[in-house]
Design a protein around this motif. Structure first.
Motif, PDB file in Angstrom:
ATOM      1  N   GLU A 237       0.756  -1.201   0.033  1.00  0.00           N
ATOM      2  CA  GLU A 237      -0.065   0.005  -0.087  1.00  0.00           C
ATOM      3  C   GLU A 237       0.843   1.391   0.082  1.00  0.00           C
ATOM      4  O   GLU A 237       0.594   2.246  -0.714  1.00  0.00           O
ATOM      5  N   GLU A 238       2.102   1.307   0.804  1.00  0.00           N
ATOM      6  CA  GLU A 238       2.953   2.350   0.796  1.00  0.00           C
ATOM      7  C   GLU A 238       3.453   2.730  -0.567  1.00  0.00           C
ATOM      8  O   GLU A 238       3.708   3.633  -0.923  1.00  0.00           O
TER       9      GLU A 238
ATOM     10  N   LYS B 275       2.308   1.751  -3.575  1.00  0.00           N
ATOM     11  CA  LYS B 275       1.278   2.169  -4.235  1.00  0.00           C
ATOM     12  C   LYS B 275       1.074   3.691  -4.103  1.00  0.00           C
ATOM     13  O   LYS B 275       0.728   4.504  -5.180  1.00  0.00           O
ATOM     14  N   ARG B 276       0.879   4.287  -2.764  1.00  0.00           N
ATOM     15  CA  ARG B 276       0.894   5.445  -2.630  1.00  0.00           C
ATOM     16  C   ARG B 276       1.763   6.338  -2.900  1.00  0.00           C
ATOM     17  O   ARG B 276       1.874   7.468  -3.857  1.00  0.00           O
TER      18      ARG B 276
ATOM     19  N   GLU C 139       1.799   6.629  -6.791  1.00  0.00           N
ATOM     20  CA  GLU C 139       0.576   7.516  -7.269  1.00  0.00           C
ATOM     21  C   GLU C 139       1.219   8.977  -7.233  1.00  0.00           C
ATOM     22  O   GLU C 139       0.835   9.845  -8.040  1.00  0.00           O
ATOM     23  N   SER C 140       1.904   9.194  -6.102  1.00  0.00           N
ATOM     24  CA  SER C 140       2.470  10.670  -5.802  1.00  0.00           C
ATOM     25  C   SER C 140       3.441  10.896  -6.886  1.00  0.00           C
ATOM     26  O   SER C 140       3.472  12.184  -7.410  1.00  0.00           O
TER      27      SER C 140
END
Length: 498
Positions: free
Chosen positions: A87-88, A90-91, A94-95
């Motif tokens: 999840e980290e 992916k975040r 995305e950033s």
């Protein structure tokens, strides 16, 4: 295969290997018990074995259950950590994608602005080029009209030129007729003028020939007087010598004024050793390197043996040849003269000059050298007698026109300049004679002024004290003799302290 399947397969493999290990241990234990137990206790042992096996199985199953529980717990933890990390990531991705999209939009905007600006500039350039093309077309049309006008003017000019040429041909024909008429009249007048000029030139030529004959006689008389004065100066120069070596030094220098090349060879037993050379080029062997037997010395050796002067042309087929150090100089006339002291030959003067077949005053140098050698012999004998008797040699005095007064040279004109040169040569020859090893080393290393600075400056002071300031180029004479006498004609060996 999923991660759970991999973990289950690993646990199954671990349990199976543990079960096999435990069963192997149990079998070993059973065999050992069977071997050691007696027949009476087989039943009891079997029962005990069965009980132990059951207990071991129960413990193994409990152990496997605990291991499986721990493994499941760890797998759950790993799954949770992996899910969190995914999840980290992916975040963060995305950033970064958002940032890249933003930068891309900015670049697109800048590129669009630049493209619009380039389009505007290109449009302006195109419009400007269209204007220039239109202007060039107008200029071309104007040029074509101008060319048409020029062609018309050229046709008119050709017609006018043809008319002028026809008129010029008529004028030229008329001028040729007039020139021919004038030429005939001028030829008659020129013939009369030429006869008059030839008559005048003949009289002027006869007058100039007479003047040239008188001038030649005067020049010949002056040359004879100059040669006689030089001989007298050389004799006086020998008289002023203060030592035996100085007499020989002055003899070779005075001889060098009469001929191209001169050399003094000292007698050492039955051999001749070089002492001084004058007029020989720098590339020739040095005087110190000359050491010849009487037979090797050629003409000089023949004089050593006979004790009388001898001369011969260089290309003579009979008689002794030229010394080896003087053999490659073309057609020359050579002479060798003995320098005697007490009837013994102590040195030989060798000299040569270009061969002169016609009788002239230049061919009188052998007689002049014989006079100098004879006088030098008398001076050497007198010095030898004075030294043997313990008498001090007289101090040299300066020569004037008619008096001998110590002090500055009192000559005037050419005699004064010759005296200045001779005195400079004498002073520098003394330095060379008394410091010859230093002079030779300085010539090789190119630092003569630094090695002999004190002696040269002392000689310069004596020279300036004796030669008056009225002598033109007084300093130049000393510097010229410094190069010729000490430096061997090569100014570069003086070094940097000039």
């Amino acid at each position: 295969m999923s991660f759970d399947d991999q973990i289950n397969a690993a646990l199954d493999g671990t349990i199976s290997s543990l079960r096999e290990h435990l069963e192997a241990q149990l079998r070993d234990f059973s065999r050992n018990a069977v071997r050691t137990a007696t027949e009476e206790r087989q039943q009891a042992v079997k029962a005990a074995v069965d009980a132990a096996s059951a207990e071991v199985r129960a413990q193994a199953e409990a152990l496997v259950a605990g291991i499986r529980s721990q493994a499941e717990t760890q797998v759950a933890q790993i799954k949770a950590a992996a899910q969190k990390h995914a999840e980290e990531l992916k975040r963060a991705a995305e950033s970064q994608v958002a940032d890249l999209r933003k930068a891309l939009e900015e670049l697109r905007a800048q590129a669009q602005q630049q493209l619009d600006a380039a389009r505007r500039i290109a449009q302006a350039e195109i419009e400007k080029a269209h204007g220039e093309i239109d202007k060039a077309r107008g200029d071309a049309s104007q040029a074509r009209s101008d060319a048409e006008i020029a062609r018309g003017e050229a046709d008119v000019a050709r017609a006018e030129t043809e008319s002028i040429r026809a008129h010029a041909r008529q004028e030229i024909a008329r001028a040729h007729a007039e020139i021919e008429k004038t030429r005939k009249g001028a030829a008659a007048e020129a013939e009369e003028v030429l006869i008059g000029r030839l008559t005048a030139a003949h009289s002027v030529s006869e007058k100039k020939i007479a003047e040239a004959i008188d001038r030649a006689r005067t020049d010949s008389h002056q040359l004879e007087l100059s040669r006689a004065a030089r001989l007298v100066g050389a004799v006086r120069n020998l008289d002023e010598a203060r030592g035996l070596s100085e007499v020989l030094e002055r003899l070779v220098q005075c001889s060098g004024h009469e001929v191209d090349r001169a050399a003094i060879l000292l007698v050492k037993g039955e051999r001749l050793a070089g002492w001084r050379l004058a007029g020989f080029p720098p590339g020739e062997p040095s005087a110190k390197s000359i050491d010849l037997s009487a037979d090797e010395a050629g003409l000089a050796g023949a004089v050593l043996k006979s004790g009388v002067p001898a001369s011969r042309p260089s290309d003579a087929a009979d008689g002794p040849g030229l010394p080896p150090f003087a053999g490659s100089a073309g057609e020359r006339h050579a002479m060798a003269l003995p320098v005697r002291v007490g009837g013994e030959v102590v040195a030989v003067l060798y000299a040569d000059a270009p061969r002169v077949d016609e009788p002239s005053s230049d061919a009188r140098w052998p007689a002049i050298l014989e006079v100098l050698v004879r006088h030098a012999s008398r001076v050497l004998e007198a010095m030898t007698v004075q030294q043997a008797a313990g008498l001090s040699l007289p101090r040299p005095v300066a020569r004037g026109s008619h008096t001998t007064v110590p002090g500055p040279v009192e000559h005037a004109g050419t005699g004064d300049e010759d005296a200045a040169r001779r005195y400079a040569r004498l002073l520098l020859s003394e330095i060379r004679m008394y410091h010859e090893p230093i002079v030779d080393a300085a010539r090789r290393s190119g630092d003569l002024m630094s090695r002999l600075h004190g002696e040269i400056e002392r000689a310069r002071k004596l020279y300036e004290a004796r030669v008056p300031e009225s002598v033109s180029a007084r300093a130049e004479y000393f510097d010229q003799e410094l190069v010729r006498t000490l430096a061997g004609g090569d100014r570069s060996v003086l070094g940097g302290a000039q």
